[in-house]
Design a protein around this motif. Structure first.
Motif, PDB file in Angstrom:
ATOM      1  N   ASN A  34      -7.758  20.420 -12.930  1.00  0.00           N
ATOM      2  CA  ASN A  34      -8.205  20.636 -11.550  1.00  0.00           C
ATOM      3  C   ASN A  34      -8.735  19.348 -10.907  1.00  0.00           C
ATOM      4  OD1 ASN A  34     -10.161  23.455 -10.187  1.00  0.00           O
ATOM      5  ND2 ASN A  34      -8.691  22.072  -9.271  1.00  0.00           N
ATOM      6  N   GLU A  35      -9.122  18.362 -11.747  1.00  0.00           N
ATOM      7  CA  GLU A  35      -9.674  17.105 -11.222  1.00  0.00           C
ATOM      8  C   GLU A  35      -8.582  16.155 -10.703  1.00  0.00           C
ATOM      9  OE1 GLU A  35     -12.941  18.996 -12.014  1.00  0.00           O
ATOM     10  OE2 GLU A  35     -12.779  17.135 -10.828  1.00  0.00           O
ATOM     11  N   VAL A  36      -7.353  16.347 -11.174  1.00  0.00           N
ATOM     12  CA  VAL A  36      -6.259  15.409 -10.829  1.00  0.00           C
ATOM     13  C   VAL A  36      -6.077  15.221  -9.320  1.00  0.00           C
ATOM     14  CG1 VAL A  36      -3.767  15.026 -11.011  1.00  0.00           C
ATOM     15  CG2 VAL A  36      -5.069  15.788 -13.014  1.00  0.00           C
ATOM     16  N   PRO A  37      -5.908  16.306  -8.526  1.00  0.00           N
ATOM     17  CA  PRO A  37      -5.698  16.098  -7.086  1.00  0.00           C
ATOM     18  C   PRO A  37      -6.863  15.365  -6.412  1.00  0.00           C
ATOM     19  CG  PRO A  37      -5.361  18.410  -7.675  1.00  0.00           C
ATOM     20  CD  PRO A  37      -5.870  17.733  -8.887  1.00  0.00           C
ATOM     21  N   GLY A  38      -8.101  15.656  -6.853  1.00  0.00           N
ATOM     22  CA  GLY A  38      -9.276  15.022  -6.251  1.00  0.00           C
ATOM     23  C   GLY A  38      -9.254  13.513  -6.437  1.00  0.00           C
ATOM     24  N   VAL A  51      -7.447   1.593   4.235  1.00  0.00           N
ATOM     25  CA  VAL A  51      -7.865   0.199   4.034  1.00  0.00           C
ATOM     26  C   VAL A  51      -6.659  -0.730   3.903  1.00  0.00           C
ATOM     27  CG1 VAL A  51      -9.258  -1.333   2.565  1.00  0.00           C
ATOM     28  CG2 VAL A  51      -9.941   1.076   2.867  1.00  0.00           C
ATOM     29  N   LYS A  52      -5.540  -0.202   3.389  1.00  0.00           N
ATOM     30  CA  LYS A  52      -4.322  -1.012   3.157  1.00  0.00           C
ATOM     31  C   LYS A  52      -4.684  -2.309   2.424  1.00  0.00           C
ATOM     32  CE  LYS A  52      -1.719   0.876   7.042  1.00  0.00           C
ATOM     33  NZ  LYS A  52      -2.663   1.861   7.619  1.00  0.00           N
ATOM     34  N   PRO A  53      -5.261  -2.225   1.210  1.00  0.00           N
ATOM     35  CA  PRO A  53      -5.775  -3.415   0.499  1.00  0.00           C
ATOM     36  C   PRO A  53      -4.690  -4.430   0.144  1.00  0.00           C
ATOM     37  CG  PRO A  53      -5.796  -1.503  -0.923  1.00  0.00           C
ATOM     38  CD  PRO A  53      -5.421  -1.010   0.426  1.00  0.00           C
ATOM     39  N   ALA A  75      -8.507  10.551  -3.399  1.00  0.00           N
ATOM     40  CA  ALA A  75      -9.459   9.472  -3.100  1.00  0.00           C
ATOM     41  C   ALA A  75      -8.737   8.128  -3.042  1.00  0.00           C
ATOM     42  CB  ALA A  75     -10.555   9.459  -4.168  1.00  0.00           C
ATOM     43  N   VAL A  76      -7.872   7.892  -4.028  1.00  0.00           N
ATOM     44  CA  VAL A  76      -7.155   6.610  -4.059  1.00  0.00           C
ATOM     45  C   VAL A  76      -6.136   6.529  -2.923  1.00  0.00           C
ATOM     46  CG1 VAL A  76      -5.736   5.083  -5.480  1.00  0.00           C
ATOM     47  CG2 VAL A  76      -7.472   6.510  -6.567  1.00  0.00           C
ATOM     48  N   ILE A  77      -5.416   7.639  -2.646  1.00  0.00           N
ATOM     49  CA  ILE A  77      -4.386   7.645  -1.588  1.00  0.00           C
ATOM     50  C   ILE A  77      -5.009   7.322  -0.225  1.00  0.00           C
ATOM     51  CG2 ILE A  77      -2.824   9.129  -0.268  1.00  0.00           C
ATOM     52  CD1 ILE A  77      -2.184  10.589  -2.890  1.00  0.00           C
ATOM     53  N   VAL A  78      -6.140   7.976   0.085  1.00  0.00           N
ATOM     54  CA  VAL A  78      -6.763   7.755   1.400  1.00  0.00           C
ATOM     55  C   VAL A  78      -7.263   6.316   1.543  1.00  0.00           C
ATOM     56  CG1 VAL A  78      -8.682   8.436   2.894  1.00  0.00           C
ATOM     57  CG2 VAL A  78      -7.278  10.183   1.796  1.00  0.00           C
ATOM     58  N   TRP A 124       0.846  -1.214   0.000  1.00  0.00           N
ATOM     59  CA  TRP A 124       0.000   0.000   0.000  1.00  0.00           C
ATOM     60  C   TRP A 124       0.878   1.259   0.000  1.00  0.00           C
ATOM     61  CZ3 TRP A 124       0.562   3.604   3.800  1.00  0.00           C
ATOM     62  CH2 TRP A 124       1.154   3.190   4.990  1.00  0.00           C
ATOM     63  N   LEU A 125       2.011   1.193   0.723  1.00  0.00           N
ATOM     64  CA  LEU A 125       2.886   2.378   0.778  1.00  0.00           C
ATOM     65  C   LEU A 125       3.572   2.592  -0.575  1.00  0.00           C
ATOM     66  CD1 LEU A 125       3.986   4.699   2.475  1.00  0.00           C
ATOM     67  CD2 LEU A 125       5.884   3.210   3.129  1.00  0.00           C
ATOM     68  N   HIS A 126       3.955   1.513  -1.249  1.00  0.00           N
ATOM     69  CA  HIS A 126       4.565   1.646  -2.578  1.00  0.00           C
ATOM     70  C   HIS A 126       3.591   2.331  -3.535  1.00  0.00           C
ATOM     71  CE1 HIS A 126       6.975  -2.213  -1.430  1.00  0.00           C
ATOM     72  NE2 HIS A 126       7.368  -1.159  -0.757  1.00  0.00           N
TER      73      HIS A 126
END
Ligand code: HEM
Length: 141
Positions: free
Chosen positions: A122-126, A138-140, A130-133, A81-83
């Motif tokens: 402008n959508e890139v950070p959003g 969850v650390k899938p 979402a994926v980073i959090v 998940w960290l990678h």
């Protein structure tokens, strides 16, 4: 306790960094709607430079420093998940750099991106946030 203080500081500066990344392209859109060379355009260039210097630059530095400190404390380097998270954060850091370069171009009067392209950017950070959090909570894998 160190871990919790590190994480608290990390999340606080993540919020500042994201707030700046959401605001900057928006400022570019309004900047480009102002007549070139006008006082209004100069005011936007000033606002963009302030946002970059006072919010964005300190935030990206603190997010990286506290993020790496957390990874050291947790010895999380071997975790998938960290990678994946680091890859996305590197992309966000590249986005930050690209936006910072565009602010300099705009200040010189070079308007190479359309309002539509800036709104899409402008959508890139959003999307990245979402994926980073999800990755870090969850650390899938
Ligand atoms: C810059 C490089 C970064 C590194 C090395 C990093 C690393 C870490 C580590 C090791 C943790 C602790 C995870 C845990 O407690 O289990 C953490 C927590 C967190 N990170 Fe980052 N991070 C970075 C950037 C970011 C960014 C850009 C975001 C959001 C956009 C973010 C959002 C979070 C969140 C929400 C937590 C809390 C997770 C929890 O409570 O379990 N991080 N980060």
């Amino acid at each position: 306790m160190t871990y919790l203080w590190l994480k608290a500081g990390h999340i606080i500066f993540v919020i500042f960094w994201m707030a700046g990344l959401f605001m900057l392209p928006r400022l570019f859109v309004y900047h480009q709607e102002a007549p070139e060379g006008s006082e209004e355009a100069a005011k936007f260039a000033e606002r963009e430079q302030k946002l970059l210097k006072i919010i964005l630059l300190p935030s990206i530095i603190v997010v990286w420093v506290l993020g790496i400190a957390l990874a050291i404390v947790l010895d999380a380097w071997s975790q998938g998940w960290l990678h994946a998270k680091l890859l996305l954060v590197l992309i966000l850091s590249g986005y930050h750099g690209y936006m910072s370069a565009y602010a300099k171009k705009l200040a010189r009067g070079e308007r190479t991106l359309s309002g539509k392209q800036l709104r899409l950017l402008n959508e890139v950070p959003g999307l990245a946030v979402a994926v980073i959090v999800v990755l870090v909570i969850v650390k899938p894998f």
